[in-house]
Design a protein around this motif. Structure first.
Motif, PDB file in Angstrom:
ATOM      1  N   PHE A  94     -17.777  -0.421   2.121  1.00 35.80           N
ATOM      2  CA  PHE A  94     -17.064   0.841   2.377  1.00 35.80           C
ATOM      3  C   PHE A  94     -17.974   2.043   2.278  1.00 35.80           C
ATOM      4  CE2 PHE A  94     -14.368   4.302   0.387  1.00 35.80           C
ATOM      5  CZ  PHE A  94     -13.815   4.734   1.566  1.00 35.80           C
TER       6      PHE A  94
ATOM      7  N   LEU B   9       0.867  -1.166   0.000  1.00 32.52           N
ATOM      8  CA  LEU B   9       0.000   0.000   0.000  1.00 32.52           C
ATOM      9  C   LEU B   9       0.907   1.219   0.000  1.00 32.52           C
ATOM     10  CD1 LEU B   9      -2.471  -1.231   2.736  1.00 32.52           C
ATOM     11  CD2 LEU B   9      -3.077  -0.760   0.358  1.00 32.52           C
TER      12      LEU B   9
ATOM     13  N   ASN C 154      -9.240  -3.981  -4.364  1.00 32.88           N
ATOM     14  CA  ASN C 154     -10.226  -2.917  -4.149  1.00 32.88           C
ATOM     15  C   ASN C 154     -11.634  -3.489  -3.997  1.00 32.88           C
ATOM     16  OD1 ASN C 154     -12.114  -0.558  -5.654  1.00 32.88           O
ATOM     17  ND2 ASN C 154     -10.661   0.213  -4.176  1.00 32.88           N
TER      18      ASN C 154
ATOM     19  N   LEU D  64     -11.307   6.296  -3.329  1.00 32.20           N
ATOM     20  CA  LEU D  64     -11.622   5.050  -4.035  1.00 32.20           C
ATOM     21  C   LEU D  64     -11.786   3.857  -3.110  1.00 32.20           C
ATOM     22  CD1 LEU D  64      -9.052   5.601  -6.903  1.00 32.20           C
ATOM     23  CD2 LEU D  64     -11.531   5.776  -7.110  1.00 32.20           C
ATOM     24  N   GLY D  65     -11.480   4.029  -1.829  1.00 32.54           N
ATOM     25  CA  GLY D  65     -11.597   2.910  -0.906  1.00 32.54           C
ATOM     26  C   GLY D  65     -10.959   3.257   0.418  1.00 32.54           C
ATOM     27  N   PRO D  66     -11.036   2.323   1.365  1.00 34.44           N
ATOM     28  CA  PRO D  66     -10.545   2.621   2.715  1.00 34.44           C
ATOM     29  C   PRO D  66      -9.023   2.529   2.839  1.00 34.44           C
ATOM     30  CG  PRO D  66     -11.485   0.423   2.643  1.00 34.44           C
ATOM     31  CD  PRO D  66     -11.729   1.026   1.294  1.00 34.44           C
ATOM     32  N   GLU D  67      -8.357   1.919   1.872  1.00 31.32           N
ATOM     33  CA  GLU D  67      -6.898   1.773   1.969  1.00 31.32           C
ATOM     34  C   GLU D  67      -6.206   2.885   1.205  1.00 31.32           C
ATOM     35  OE1 GLU D  67      -5.610  -0.303   3.898  1.00 31.32           O
ATOM     36  OE2 GLU D  67      -7.106  -1.883   4.183  1.00 31.32           O
TER      37      GLU D  67
ATOM     38  N   ARG E 286       0.504  -5.011   3.086  1.00 30.34           N
ATOM     39  CA  ARG E 286      -0.672  -5.829   3.408  1.00 30.34           C
ATOM     40  C   ARG E 286      -0.160  -7.105   4.073  1.00 30.34           C
ATOM     41  NH1 ARG E 286      -5.599  -4.334   0.701  1.00 30.34           N
ATOM     42  NH2 ARG E 286      -5.314  -2.917  -1.061  1.00 30.34           N
TER      43      ARG E 286
ATOM     44  N   ASP F 256     -11.598  -4.656  -0.505  1.00 32.48           N
ATOM     45  CA  ASP F 256     -11.453  -3.531   0.434  1.00 32.48           C
ATOM     46  C   ASP F 256     -12.752  -2.755   0.603  1.00 32.48           C
ATOM     47  OD1 ASP F 256      -8.716  -4.053   0.657  1.00 32.48           O
ATOM     48  OD2 ASP F 256      -8.112  -2.461  -0.734  1.00 32.48           O
ATOM     49  N   THR F 257     -13.470  -2.598  -0.505  1.00 32.15           N
ATOM     50  CA  THR F 257     -14.594  -1.657  -0.487  1.00 32.15           C
ATOM     51  C   THR F 257     -15.913  -2.322  -0.123  1.00 32.15           C
ATOM     52  OG1 THR F 257     -14.860  -1.961  -2.871  1.00 32.15           O
ATOM     53  CG2 THR F 257     -13.608  -0.047  -2.149  1.00 32.15           C
TER      54      THR F 257
ATOM     55  N   TYR G  50     -19.910   3.492   5.404  1.00 39.08           N
ATOM     56  CA  TYR G  50     -19.381   4.250   6.527  1.00 39.08           C
ATOM     57  C   TYR G  50     -18.478   5.413   6.132  1.00 39.08           C
ATOM     58  CZ  TYR G  50     -15.314   1.149   5.950  1.00 39.08           C
ATOM     59  OH  TYR G  50     -14.245   0.444   5.450  1.00 39.08           O
TER      60      TYR G  50
END
Lengths: 199, 199
Positions: free
Chosen positions: A194, A41, A187, B171-174, A46, A190-191, A197
């Motif tokens: 998402f 990242l 992604n 684009l996402g939480p990361e 990760r 991850d999302t 929140y």
């Protein structure tokens, strides 16, 4: 945990390649980008990811996000880690791994052996253009994604893969490079939820 | 058309750097990956994309997907295109571009000048962690995405950007690398409506 298995059809199986020409070294540029796109990242790693590069169906180099050190985002330094691993190929006997640097291991197995090794870890998802759209699926828990390099999977490989794979998934209408597909797959996972929140 | 502006805070402004150490050349490894992740598909090129690398707020190298030739997916060969462009820096005067190779141009402008040049092309979206979740938005038509390299935008840059940008999108939480964010942004646009017609 998320895992990625990337099949390098023309990848080197010895340390005799030049870091100055990674495309010429069996598209090691692409394979190293798969390592970094799966594990890194921005300013972070990760830790719950393992990535396996299958080199010409003869050796597999695995990177463990919870243990790997000195992994930088660029192709050349990651290729040096692969070269260091291959430099110890004589010590890799069957499934007995050698670990030339922390979190980087080498085993003398091909695709079949690598799939066997992860068989109990989670569902195997083949990332393939002829798959179910990811947009229609809930992301799986603990997935093992399998991808090909610049070459398509052959018939024999697809036969092996279909034995192991729980499903084929496609990430979008465009044909992506393997490293790009890994980024999109991350992604996707991850999302999940998402937007519920975030602002 | 889709456009990407990537701000390279430490990027070289002369051709005096080594292709053997791209991270040491102001993170040119990251900037070149931004070029390839924005323009290249597997065995194809995105002809409707233009990507602009802002080099230390002094020069901008632009890649036009409809005209670029000899763009390979690896970092080193893409860095060579940037170096060739910088080799002609003396001929770049203000907004008058030089085109050292097909589809690659160099202008003597920084972020502000680059934003001015694309002002009429489409909405400017700042990709930033403090943005609205992409999952809550419809993808814009003809977007101009702006991203930073490994360093955060400074206060002065954010002030310039907020003048030009229509919105901030996350684009996402990361926190992703810029090249990863480009790949995800493409997929966001590619998959609009994709699930409706895929299998």
């Amino acid at each position: 945990m998320r895992q990625f298995i990337v099949v390098g059809h023309d990848a080197p199986t010895t340390a005799e390649f030049s870091l100055d020409d990674l495309p010429g070294a069996g598209r090691l540029d692409l394979l190293t980008r798969c390592v970094t796109s799966s594990l890194l990242l921005s300013h972070g790693i990760r830790e719950d990811v393992r990535t396996h590069l299958v080199l010409s169906d003869a050796f597999t180099v695995s990177f463990d996000g919870s243990a790997v050190q000195r992994l930088n985002p660029d192709e050349r330094s990651t290729a040096a880690l692969v070269r260091n691993a291959l430099d110890q190929r004589e010590e890799a006997v069957g499934r007995m791994a050698v670990e030339p640097s922390p979190g980087v291991s080498l085993t003398r197995v091909g695709l079949d052996g690598t799939l066997d090794a992860v068989a109990d870890d989670g569902p195997v998802c083949l990332l393939h253009e002829d798959g179910t759209s990811a947009a229609e699926l809930d992301p799986p828990a603990d997935p093992v994604f399998v991808l090909s390099d610049h070459r398509d999977f052959g018939e024999a490989e697809l036969s092996v893969l279909d034995e192991h794979a729980d499903r084929r998934v496609t990430l979008g209408p465009e044909r992506l490079h393997a490293d790009q597909a890994i980024t999109v797959a991350h992604n996707w996972l991850d999302t999940e939820g998402f937007s519920d929140y975030s602002q």
